[in-house]
Enzyme design. Sequence first.
Site, PDB file in Angstrom:
ATOM      1  N   ASP A 183      37.535  38.059  44.628  1.00 36.71           N
ATOM      2  CA  ASP A 183      36.927  39.396  45.329  1.00 36.71           C
ATOM      3  C   ASP A 183      35.428  39.186  45.550  1.00 36.71           C
ATOM      4  O   ASP A 183      34.747  38.179  45.101  1.00 36.71           O
ATOM      5  CB  ASP A 183      37.043  40.413  44.247  1.00 36.71           C
ATOM      6  N   ARG A 212      34.240  47.838  41.939  1.00 31.36           N
ATOM      7  CA  ARG A 212      34.941  47.187  42.953  1.00 31.36           C
ATOM      8  C   ARG A 212      35.423  48.536  43.432  1.00 31.36           C
ATOM      9  O   ARG A 212      35.110  49.578  43.258  1.00 31.36           O
ATOM     10  CB  ARG A 212      36.259  46.588  42.269  1.00 31.36           C
ATOM     11  N   PRO A 237      34.927  30.953  38.288  1.00 35.80           N
ATOM     12  CA  PRO A 237      34.827  32.153  39.040  1.00 35.80           C
ATOM     13  C   PRO A 237      33.390  32.723  38.880  1.00 35.80           C
ATOM     14  O   PRO A 237      32.735  33.564  39.546  1.00 35.80           O
ATOM     15  CB  PRO A 237      35.780  33.276  38.747  1.00 35.80           C
ATOM     16  N   TYR A 241      35.005  39.683  33.945  1.00 37.19           N
ATOM     17  CA  TYR A 241      35.345  38.370  33.730  1.00 37.19           C
ATOM     18  C   TYR A 241      34.701  37.975  32.400  1.00 37.19           C
ATOM     19  O   TYR A 241      33.521  38.030  31.995  1.00 37.19           O
ATOM     20  CB  TYR A 241      34.278  37.530  34.557  1.00 37.19           C
TER      21      TYR A 241
HETATM   22  C1  LIG Z   1      45.711  33.086  40.167  1.00 36.24           C
HETATM   23  C2  LIG Z   1      44.319  32.814  40.667  1.00 36.24           C
HETATM   24  C3  LIG Z   1      43.074  33.724  39.986  1.00 36.24           C
HETATM   25  C4  LIG Z   1      42.134  33.607  40.855  1.00 36.24           C
HETATM   26  N1  LIG Z   1      40.992  34.320  40.279  1.00 36.24           N
HETATM   27  C5  LIG Z   1      39.938  34.384  40.903  1.00 36.24           C
HETATM   28  C6  LIG Z   1      38.627  35.068  40.492  1.00 36.24           C
HETATM   29  O1  LIG Z   1      39.126  35.913  39.469  1.00 36.24           O
HETATM   30  N2  LIG Z   1      37.590  35.186  40.859  1.00 36.24           N
HETATM   31  C7  LIG Z   1      37.365  34.055  41.895  1.00 36.24           C
HETATM   32  O2  LIG Z   1      36.218  34.229  42.317  1.00 36.24           O
HETATM   33  N3  LIG Z   1      38.109  33.215  42.477  1.00 36.24           N
HETATM   34  C8  LIG Z   1      39.687  33.271  41.892  1.00 36.24           C
HETATM   35  N4  LIG Z   1      40.606  32.570  42.227  1.00 36.24           N
HETATM   36  C9  LIG Z   1      40.120  31.376  43.288  1.00 36.24           C
HETATM   37  C10 LIG Z   1      40.154  32.205  44.554  1.00 36.24           C
HETATM   38  O3  LIG Z   1      41.248  32.627  45.040  1.00 36.24           O
HETATM   39  C11 LIG Z   1      39.871  30.775  45.488  1.00 36.24           C
HETATM   40  O4  LIG Z   1      38.802  30.350  45.380  1.00 36.24           O
HETATM   41  C12 LIG Z   1      39.919  31.125  47.018  1.00 36.24           C
HETATM   42  O5  LIG Z   1      41.334  31.847  47.339  1.00 36.24           O
HETATM   43  C13 LIG Z   1      40.171  29.833  47.807  1.00 36.24           C
HETATM   44  O6  LIG Z   1      40.600  29.855  49.104  1.00 36.24           O
HETATM   45  P1  LIG Z   1      41.509  28.730  49.843  1.00 36.24           P
HETATM   46  O7  LIG Z   1      41.955  29.250  50.888  1.00 36.24           O
HETATM   47  O8  LIG Z   1      40.832  27.388  49.758  1.00 36.24           O
HETATM   48  O9  LIG Z   1      42.755  28.355  48.774  1.00 36.24           O
HETATM   49  P2  LIG Z   1      43.960  29.449  48.269  1.00 36.24           P
HETATM   50  O10 LIG Z   1      43.563  30.900  48.244  1.00 36.24           O
HETATM   51  O11 LIG Z   1      44.374  28.956  46.695  1.00 36.24           O
HETATM   52  O12 LIG Z   1      45.017  29.365  49.449  1.00 36.24           O
HETATM   53  C14 LIG Z   1      45.922  28.241  49.417  1.00 36.24           C
HETATM   54  C15 LIG Z   1      47.262  28.641  50.231  1.00 36.24           C
HETATM   55  O13 LIG Z   1      47.961  27.558  50.512  1.00 36.24           O
HETATM   56  C16 LIG Z   1      49.251  27.634  50.272  1.00 36.24           C
HETATM   57  N5  LIG Z   1      49.805  26.413  49.935  1.00 36.24           N
HETATM   58  C17 LIG Z   1      49.430  25.657  48.608  1.00 36.24           C
HETATM   59  N6  LIG Z   1      50.152  24.783  48.453  1.00 36.24           N
HETATM   60  C18 LIG Z   1      51.113  24.828  49.968  1.00 36.24           C
HETATM   61  C19 LIG Z   1      51.932  23.800  50.396  1.00 36.24           C
HETATM   62  N7  LIG Z   1      52.221  22.731  49.916  1.00 36.24           N
HETATM   63  N8  LIG Z   1      52.507  24.296  51.623  1.00 36.24           N
HETATM   64  C20 LIG Z   1      52.279  25.328  52.305  1.00 36.24           C
HETATM   65  N9  LIG Z   1      51.253  26.068  51.681  1.00 36.24           N
HETATM   66  C21 LIG Z   1      50.734  26.133  50.572  1.00 36.24           C
HETATM   67  C22 LIG Z   1      49.178  28.923  48.978  1.00 36.24           C
HETATM   68  O14 LIG Z   1      50.327  29.421  48.873  1.00 36.24           O
HETATM   69  C23 LIG Z   1      47.819  29.615  49.352  1.00 36.24           C
HETATM   70  O15 LIG Z   1      48.270  30.719  50.189  1.00 36.24           O
HETATM   71  C24 LIG Z   1      41.721  32.647  41.784  1.00 36.24           C
HETATM   72  C25 LIG Z   1      42.866  31.848  42.424  1.00 36.24           C
HETATM   73  C26 LIG Z   1      44.065  31.906  41.715  1.00 36.24           C
HETATM   74  C27 LIG Z   1      45.405  31.223  42.300  1.00 36.24           C
HETATM   75  C1  LIG Z   2      30.822  35.607  47.080  1.00 37.26           C
HETATM   76  O1  LIG Z   2      29.799  35.620  46.753  1.00 37.26           O
HETATM   77  C2  LIG Z   2      29.059  36.708  46.133  1.00 37.26           C
HETATM   78  C3  LIG Z   2      27.697  36.529  45.811  1.00 37.26           C
HETATM   79  O2  LIG Z   2      27.230  35.566  45.182  1.00 37.26           O
HETATM   80  C4  LIG Z   2      29.851  36.907  44.769  1.00 37.26           C
HETATM   81  O3  LIG Z   2      29.440  38.215  43.928  1.00 37.26           O
HETATM   82  C5  LIG Z   2      31.348  37.109  45.034  1.00 37.26           C
HETATM   83  O4  LIG Z   2      32.015  37.169  43.789  1.00 37.26           O
HETATM   84  C6  LIG Z   2      31.831  35.895  45.990  1.00 37.26           C
HETATM   85  N1  LIG Z   2      33.128  35.891  45.825  1.00 37.26           N
HETATM   86  C7  LIG Z   2      34.106  35.055  45.701  1.00 37.26           C
HETATM   87  C8  LIG Z   2      35.282  35.174  45.203  1.00 37.26           C
HETATM   88  O5  LIG Z   2      33.651  33.745  45.674  1.00 37.26           O
END
Ligand SMILES: Cc1cc2nc3c(=O)[nH]c(=O)nc-3n(C[C@H](O)[C@H](O)[C@H](O)COP(=O)(O)OP(=O)(O)OC[C@H]3O[C@@H](n4cnc5c(N)ncnc54)[C@H](O)[C@@H]3O)c2cc1C
Ligand SMILES: *[C@@H]1O[C@H](CO)[C@@H](O)[C@H](O)[C@H]1NC(C)=O
Length: 648
Positions: free
Chosen positions: A48, A276, A359, A284
């Site tokens: 978020d 939120r 996170p 967290y």
């Molecule tokens: C369960 C969970 C909880 C999280 N909780 C938090 C949190 O509380 N706070 C926080 O800051 N961050 C959290 N995160 C991390 C945050 O979601 C990520 O840092 C952020 O989304 C990164 O973005 P991204 O696009 O790099 O990767 P992602 O959001 O992981 O996106 C990757 C995408 O690629 C797709 N994918 C993966 N492998 C394949 C494949 N082989 N073929 C096709 N598609 C594929 C997936 O379905 C997904 O849609 C969490 C992540 C997860 C998974």
């Molecule tokens: C993005 O950055 C803000 C500011 O530090 C932070 O509060 C927020 O949680 C970050 N979001 C994610 C999911 O990384």
Amino acid sequence: MASSSDYDVVIVGAGPAGLMLALWLARLKIRTKIVDKRSVKVLAGQADGVQCRTLEVAHSFGFVQRLIEEGAHINEICNWTPAADGGLERTKRMPDNEPGTSRFPHVVLTQGRIERFLLDAMRDFNGLGVDRAVAPTNMTVDPALLTDFSPSSYPVTLKLRHLSEDEATPTQVGIANGLHRSNVLSDDEADAMHGTREGGAYALAGEEETVRAKFVVGADGARSWVRKQLGLSLEGESANSLWGVLDAVVVTDFPDIRLKSSVQSHGAGSILVVPRENDLVRFYVQMGSTDPNGERFDRSSISPESIVETAQRIFQPFKLDIKHIDWWTLYEVGQRMSPQVTLDNRVFLAGDAFHTHSPKAGQGMNTSMMDSFSLGWKIAHVVQGKASPAILETYGLERLKVARELLDFDYKLSRMFAGKPITSDGKPVSHEEFKKFYESIGKWASGTAVAYLPNMLVAPEREPRLAPGLPHGQRFESHAVVALADARPWHLADRFLSDGRWRLVLFAGDVREPQQRDKLEQAAAYLDSSAGPLRTFTPADDDLDSVIEVLTVISDPRTSVEPNAFPDVLWPPKKPYGSRSYDKLYADDSSPVTPNDRGEIYKHLGIDAKTGCVVLVRPDQVVALVCSLDDIGDIGSFLSQFMVPQQQ
Ligand SMILES: Cc1cc2nc3c(=O)[nH]c(=O)nc-3n(C[C@H](O)[C@H](O)[C@H](O)COP(=O)(O)OP(=O)(O)OC[C@H]3O[C@@H](n4cnc5c(N)ncnc54)[C@H](O)[C@@H]3O)c2cc1C
Ligand SMILES: *[C@@H]1O[C@H](CO)[C@@H](O)[C@H](O)[C@H]1NC(C)=O
Ligand SMILES: *[C@@H]1O[C@H](CO)[C@@H](O)[C@H](O)[C@H]1NC(C)=O
């Protein structure tokens, strides 16, 4: 000729990183395919929060208002620490960001909504959507075509498999029914119900499709398939930490529940509270850690109840009554990164695919989106024949540095928040140190302090600095100006839309002075000449501002110069009617609607109000080069190192 299975770019993964890249490419009309193995996008939970810098980028794509209106705003942070009487006391109250950090606030909103905004914007630009329930099974790069950048060369071949419903349904730890869990997101709920059927995602289940691409980007998250194909892995030494994350509606007598607050208890650990949207609060809680080569933490011992209990213990003597749990997860992460983001500049990694961290640093989604924001326009420039493929090198140089800084930051932060915080030399962290550290992180966390080192797209800093507020390699710091022609107040960066154009800002100084006026005219004559960068790098049939847009900001009062007094090239005629570009001329002055509110852009950026300077800004708003009006020829020389002349 490109066949229907040939793409300029194929993106694997439609999380924040993949969607931001797809949005750039949709905006720039690059032939793109984006696939995701999941049948629906994230609906509730996960990341978020978007930092100020991410909002600036959202503005440049036209969807910032949705974030500002729907999100909760983080304006203040508070720290609570153990009090002598055994309770808790508020030991610090401070602005989340120093005033003036950005023209946008720090907003928190669930990842699902942010993905929704990205998807809508993509569709609006050129109808691009995500091919869901599709995953790659094989990727080959033809070495003979690696350096062939001709339009018909597609060096990467991908086999894609259409998945069945079972394979494509996401499972999230601890969530019985991840899709339907959220009851606050009405229109996304509709996605959950219909998303799988949209376009008949499963009609092709089991089928394979072969596509060719000029570039492939793995934005497929921490367990990236693309990364594995490159033979790269995430490296790092630290233990994985395990976080309980809970989105809930609560009743509490804790006064700072609508502020971002950290609470450090006497002996029950610490917690981070993030307000939120829709009355939700995110908690967290660090639940423990796994040692790097040892066993995995026993996840089964953790439930929403155990997270709630831990939170309640930390909050004592305040009461914390959890009324509704919207989403929860156990999130296990270590600080790791891949040493490289590409092997051959044909296949790239972005987002969690090359860096993961806790996170607590709250940067996952931010950094992931900013990775692709740095990459998208570079790929587009190469595909469009505007720039040399050599510019692709800068992606790794720039983003690996950011990832390294992020990990370092997260490492320190995690120590601070661990059950019994210790410093790097193993001593317990005092509350004083905890506070001091927390104060120091604001600017970094806002994303506005990211600084790229000199590279092909960032000139080395020059002395003396003509605009100390605009260091090379950092995003352009915006201030208010007023348009000469219609007296409308603008933030200058509001004009830096993400449309793939470079911007050349002429801080023209005081043009009432004849000598300065001469300088401006000479600079304009250079820009208008056939040797100048505008005519050299713009295709003959295009408007003269379609590759590099020139914006002029004078330091004089708005009414001291008529727009007509400026050389044509500074407010060029537009096709097809020859109407004039009045929106290119500004003054450092107040406007009739904000009479007492001058932006003072010259003063804030440290620019001499008499002599001004010239600033070249990249399509991603990063300052590339600052020089004097006399040296404006350096802009052309700089660009000619990588831009391709268009034979006007
Ligand atoms: C369960 C969970 C909880 C999280 N909780 C938090 C949190 O509380 N706070 C926080 O800051 N961050 C959290 N995160 C991390 C945050 O979601 C990520 O840092 C952020 O989304 C990164 O973005 P991204 O696009 O790099 O990767 P992602 O959001 O992981 O996106 C990757 C995408 O690629 C797709 N994918 C993966 N492998 C394949 C494949 N082989 N073929 C096709 N598609 C594929 C997936 O379905 C997904 O849609 C969490 C992540 C997860 C998974
Ligand atoms: C993005 O950055 C803000 C500011 O530090 C932070 O509060 C927020 O949680 C970050 N979001 C994610 C999911 O990384
Ligand atoms: C991928 O495809 C290539 C070319 O068809 C083939 O040679 C290779 O064995 C395949 N790799 C895998 C892992 O299936």
